[in-house]
Design a protein around this motif. Structure first.
Motif, mmCIF file in Angstrom:
data_model
loop_
_atom_site.group_PDB
_atom_site.id
_atom_site.type_symbol
_atom_site.label_atom_id
_atom_site.label_comp_id
_atom_site.label_asym_id
_atom_site.label_seq_id
_atom_site.Cartn_x
_atom_site.Cartn_y
_atom_site.Cartn_z
ATOM 1 N N GLN A 220 49.186 0.489 -26.437
ATOM 2 C CA GLN A 220 49.750 0.160 -27.748
ATOM 3 C C GLN A 220 49.916 -1.353 -27.920
ATOM 4 O O GLN A 220 49.622 -1.897 -28.989
ATOM 5 C CB GLN A 220 51.101 0.861 -27.917
ATOM 6 C CG GLN A 220 50.994 2.373 -28.026
ATOM 7 C CD GLN A 220 52.358 3.045 -28.008
ATOM 8 O OE1 GLN A 220 53.117 2.884 -27.059
ATOM 9 N NE2 GLN A 220 52.677 3.768 -29.071
ATOM 10 N N TYR B 29 46.244 1.480 -38.836
ATOM 11 C CA TYR B 29 46.063 2.150 -37.541
ATOM 12 C C TYR B 29 46.974 1.537 -36.481
ATOM 13 O O TYR B 29 47.584 2.257 -35.678
ATOM 14 C CB TYR B 29 44.613 2.062 -37.074
ATOM 15 C CG TYR B 29 44.468 2.442 -35.620
ATOM 16 C CD1 TYR B 29 44.572 3.776 -35.228
ATOM 17 C CD2 TYR B 29 44.288 1.476 -34.633
ATOM 18 C CE1 TYR B 29 44.497 4.136 -33.892
ATOM 19 C CE2 TYR B 29 44.214 1.821 -33.296
ATOM 20 C CZ TYR B 29 44.316 3.148 -32.930
ATOM 21 O OH TYR B 29 44.257 3.497 -31.609
ATOM 22 N N GLN C 211 49.659 3.972 -34.610
ATOM 23 C CA GLN C 211 49.605 4.329 -33.196
ATOM 24 C C GLN C 211 50.936 4.083 -32.469
ATOM 25 O O GLN C 211 51.130 4.528 -31.341
ATOM 26 C CB GLN C 211 48.476 3.577 -32.490
ATOM 27 C CG GLN C 211 48.498 2.066 -32.650
ATOM 28 C CD GLN C 211 48.855 1.306 -31.391
ATOM 29 O OE1 GLN C 211 48.504 1.734 -30.314
ATOM 30 N NE2 GLN C 211 49.526 0.169 -31.536
ATOM 31 N N ASN D 113 52.444 9.770 -31.560
ATOM 32 C CA ASN D 113 51.085 9.325 -31.252
ATOM 33 C C ASN D 113 50.971 8.633 -29.892
ATOM 34 O O ASN D 113 49.855 8.426 -29.404
ATOM 35 C CB ASN D 113 50.592 8.367 -32.337
ATOM 36 C CG ASN D 113 50.439 9.049 -33.677
ATOM 37 O OD1 ASN D 113 50.133 10.230 -33.743
ATOM 38 N ND2 ASN D 113 50.672 8.311 -34.756
ATOM 39 N N SER E 116 49.386 11.039 -27.529
ATOM 40 C CA SER E 116 48.332 11.852 -28.138
ATOM 41 C C SER E 116 46.995 11.634 -27.426
ATOM 42 O O SER E 116 46.591 10.503 -27.160
ATOM 43 C CB SER E 116 48.194 11.477 -29.616
ATOM 44 O OG SER E 116 46.961 11.892 -30.140
ATOM 45 N N ARG F 223 44.168 12.033 -28.661
ATOM 46 C CA ARG F 223 43.286 11.350 -29.610
ATOM 47 C C ARG F 223 43.471 9.830 -29.521
ATOM 48 O O ARG F 223 42.499 9.081 -29.448
ATOM 49 C CB ARG F 223 43.569 11.861 -31.018
ATOM 50 C CG ARG F 223 42.694 11.218 -32.101
ATOM 51 C CD ARG F 223 42.901 11.946 -33.419
ATOM 52 N NE ARG F 223 41.638 12.380 -33.970
ATOM 53 C CZ ARG F 223 41.131 11.922 -35.114
ATOM 54 N NH1 ARG F 223 41.771 11.018 -35.814
ATOM 55 N NH2 ARG F 223 39.978 12.356 -35.559
ATOM 56 N N HIS F 224 44.711 9.403 -29.526
ATOM 57 C CA HIS F 224 44.966 7.962 -29.487
ATOM 58 C C HIS F 224 44.677 7.377 -28.111
ATOM 59 O O HIS F 224 44.285 6.211 -28.006
ATOM 60 C CB HIS F 224 46.392 7.674 -29.943
ATOM 61 C CG HIS F 224 46.584 7.900 -31.413
ATOM 62 N ND1 HIS F 224 46.210 6.978 -32.357
ATOM 63 C CD2 HIS F 224 47.044 8.970 -32.103
ATOM 64 C CE1 HIS F 224 46.462 7.454 -33.575
ATOM 65 N NE2 HIS F 224 46.960 8.665 -33.443
ATOM 66 N N GLY G 261 42.245 4.326 -28.474
ATOM 67 C CA GLY G 261 43.038 3.105 -28.529
ATOM 68 C C GLY G 261 42.360 1.883 -27.933
ATOM 69 O O GLY G 261 42.285 0.821 -28.567
ATOM 70 N N GLU H 247 46.487 11.009 -40.788
ATOM 71 C CA GLU H 247 45.818 10.521 -39.584
ATOM 72 C C GLU H 247 44.307 10.474 -39.780
ATOM 73 O O GLU H 247 43.642 9.536 -39.324
ATOM 74 C CB GLU H 247 46.147 11.412 -38.388
ATOM 75 C CG GLU H 247 45.484 10.940 -37.098
ATOM 76 C CD GLU H 247 46.005 11.663 -35.881
ATOM 77 O OE1 GLU H 247 46.894 11.118 -35.221
ATOM 78 O OE2 GLU H 247 45.520 12.783 -35.602
ATOM 79 N N THR I 157 42.479 6.945 -39.311
ATOM 80 C CA THR I 157 41.573 6.779 -38.165
ATOM 81 C C THR I 157 40.114 7.033 -38.550
ATOM 82 O O THR I 157 39.292 6.122 -38.524
ATOM 83 C CB THR I 157 41.996 7.700 -37.010
ATOM 84 O OG1 THR I 157 42.074 9.061 -37.479
ATOM 85 C CG2 THR I 157 43.345 7.289 -36.452
#
Length: 263
Positions: free
Chosen positions: A10, A70, A74, A79, A82, A84-85, A89, A142, A146
């Motif tokens: 992050q 985004y 995030q 998130n 997640s 996905r992230h 990322g 989302e 994204t």
């Protein structure tokens, strides 16, 4: 099994967004020279047969807004862990770093280095969209933030890569003659269409990817039909290419809907 360092990811995404903003300030002329005036003007809208006309670049405003959204998105607690992230990322961070790097290398006229950077950016975005495909969005916001942002990003960068390579070639003195240059431009546009079709086949009918690529190609057509260097051959090919991309997307989307309704 070692757990992913979510906080590091992050923070890296946020730092990359800040770097991207700094690069953008150079690119628009606040801290440096505007892109169209850098590298000896070879990246200007009227420099080559495959340069999109000026208004095409307004798409960056949408992409940059999406990247900022985004970066904030995030950080939401749900998130952080997640899948996905975690999958996108680091790739998102890399894309922003490469974007800023491209803007900075064009400031010093390293046009062939800029080609390497933008090709790397396109590859990273392709990997990112592939990761999005493996990890579907959990909500409409989302998906917009994204899939929408990075879809536009990939589509536009694909068109920009074609223009960037052409600009580097012109800067290096490539010249096939009046007709030869136009034929070469047509070939590049055909390749761009092929990439667009490949994206649809590989990632599914993602409208933002197709729309951004078609947008860039359409503005190439507008540029070649309304300003120097004019070329009816390139303009017609560009308009046709954009139409083919949109039709192929629509047919693929209809087929996907039909398949889903029968399952």
């Amino acid at each position: 099994m070692k757990q992913p360092n979510d906080l590091a990811r992050q923070i890296t995404v946020t730092a990359s967004e800040i770097f991207c903003v700094v690069g953008t300030l150079f690119g628009i002329g606040v801290l440096g020279t505007r892109v169209e005036e850098s590298s000896g003007g070879v990246l200007a809208a009227d420099a080559t047969l495959l340069a999109p006309d000026g208004p095409a670049f307004s798409i960056w405003s949408v992409i940059y807004l999406g990247l900022l959204s985004y970066t904030i998105w995030q950080w939401l607690p749900r998130n952080k862990t997640s899948d996905r992230h975690r999958a996108i990322g680091w790739l998102a961070a890399a894309s922003m770093i490469l974007n800023a790097t491209w803007l900075l290398v064009t400031q010093v006229g390293w046009i062939w280095v800029s080609v390497v950077v933008i090709v790397a950016l396109a590859v990273v975005l392709g990997l990112l969209i592939s990761a999005l495909q493996r990890h579907p969005a959990r909500s409409a916001p989302e998906k917009i933030i994204t899939d929408g942002t990075f879809g536009l990003y990939l589509g536009w960068v694909t068109a920009a890569t074609c223009a960037n390579i052409t600009a580097a070639g012109v800067d290096a003195g490539w010249d096939l003659g009046t007709v030869g240059n136009q034929v070469a431009a047509v070939v590049v546009l055909v390749v761009a269409v092929g990439l667009g079709v490949l994206f649809t086949l590989r990632f599914g009918p993602r409208f933002t990817v197709t729309a951004a690529l078609a947008w860039g190609i359409t503005w190439i057509g507008i540029g070649r039909s309304t300003s120097e260097p004019e070329s009816l051959m390139v303009a017609i090919t560009a308009f046709t290419a954009a139409a083919v991309l949109l039709v192929f997307w629509f047919v693929s989307w209809q087929q996907k809907r039909s398949t889903a309704s029968t399952v």
